[in-house]
Motif scaffolding. Sequence first.
Motif, PDB file in Angstrom:
ATOM      1  N   GLN A 272      53.620 -26.906  68.448  1.00  0.00           N
ATOM      2  CA  GLN A 272      54.339 -27.074  69.549  1.00  0.00           C
ATOM      3  C   GLN A 272      55.425 -27.842  69.607  1.00  0.00           C
ATOM      4  O   GLN A 272      55.652 -28.628  68.642  1.00  0.00           O
ATOM      5  CB  GLN A 272      53.255 -27.911  70.631  1.00  0.00           C
ATOM      6  CG  GLN A 272      52.310 -26.983  71.147  1.00  0.00           C
ATOM      7  CD  GLN A 272      51.104 -26.774  69.881  1.00  0.00           C
ATOM      8  OE1 GLN A 272      50.875 -27.247  69.138  1.00  0.00           O
ATOM      9  NE2 GLN A 272      49.883 -26.273  70.605  1.00  0.00           N
TER      10      GLN A 272
ATOM     11  N   GLY B 198      55.374 -24.623  75.065  1.00  0.00           N
ATOM     12  CA  GLY B 198      55.703 -23.208  74.229  1.00  0.00           C
ATOM     13  C   GLY B 198      55.882 -23.941  72.735  1.00  0.00           C
ATOM     14  O   GLY B 198      55.965 -25.273  72.474  1.00  0.00           O
TER      15      GLY B 198
ATOM     16  N   ASP C 104      57.464 -16.226  70.979  1.00  0.00           N
ATOM     17  CA  ASP C 104      57.167 -15.937  72.021  1.00  0.00           C
ATOM     18  C   ASP C 104      55.610 -15.582  72.042  1.00  0.00           C
ATOM     19  O   ASP C 104      55.541 -14.826  70.739  1.00  0.00           O
ATOM     20  CB  ASP C 104      58.020 -15.031  72.758  1.00  0.00           C
ATOM     21  CG  ASP C 104      59.202 -15.423  73.535  1.00  0.00           C
ATOM     22  OD1 ASP C 104      58.953 -16.642  73.698  1.00  0.00           O
ATOM     23  OD2 ASP C 104      60.033 -14.589  73.834  1.00  0.00           O
TER      24      ASP C 104
END
Length: 333
Positions: free
Chosen positions: A43, A48, A53
């Motif tokens: 992290q 995110g 992604d």
Amino acid sequence: MAAAVPYRSLVVLMFQVLTFLVSGEWNTKDFQRREHSLVKPYQGSGLGVPQWDFLGSTIVTNNYIRLTPDRQSQMGAIWNTVPCYVRNWELHVQFKVHGSGKTLFGDGFAIWYTRDRMKSGPVFGSIDNFVGLAIFLDTYSNHNGPHNHNHPYISAMVNNGSLGYDHDTDGTHTQLAGCEAQFRNKDYDTYVAIRYEGTTLTVSTDIDNKSGWKECFSVTGIKLPVGYYFGVSAATGELADNHDVISIKMYDLDTDEARSNDSPLYTGLPEALSAEAPRDRVDDSKGSYLLGNLTGWKLLVIIILLVIGVGVCAMVGIIIFQKQQENSRKRFY
């Protein structure tokens, strides 16, 4: 002034050592490109993961990124957000595939270097007819095609968008090369390395806990364009496994040949000059095509019903035989 000479010499010496260390790092073959790497802690400052992604069932923990849990009909993926413009590179993926299945498990995962990203599909969680390179780590075989290898199995495919991956034949009609690799349910770390240098693609593994690479296969005549994306995806069907990614490390191969190569970067479609011509799918003439879709528990049910049927037929035969014997004895007396 006399004390200034040793101090100045010390500064010069420290500068020379620092220069040596920096130049030595840059001239090795393992300069890590962090924009294409993924290591713990995952992290960033937010929720995110920087430069990556996620898609589907993917979850992030402190120790691993799980693409799929050990449950049926799951799909997950992780994709780098930064296109790769490195001419020669090597990708190390530390992973773990494990689950409760002892003899039946699946489906596997794939490592991608492709033009398109973040698109789910039927090929280990990503799209078919892709453009780029795929390394498949297939854990399940439905034995519906002309191949003679065991699973798990690692193979490579280069695609310009015109080829489809056939799960029923484990992609053997479009693969560049492959090897068996028993990487599932290991108690230690397992790794795969994908090296692209010049026009040579080499895939190696470290799945025997020996802290060294073992070549799986090497193929020449491969042309991969720059500007594509790295990704990893996984999928489960009627059978399942945990598919975990622990780390991804991408290295820029700063070799003498690479530094002397001043030709323009390749931007055309992917090519595999030495690959076999795609061949048509050939179903098993003995009738296995009838069982092609009977996998997992469906196949087990069929086997159980066949056993019950044989048992019933045997019991009926015994009863008929005993009746005939009794009738014969009555006629004799």
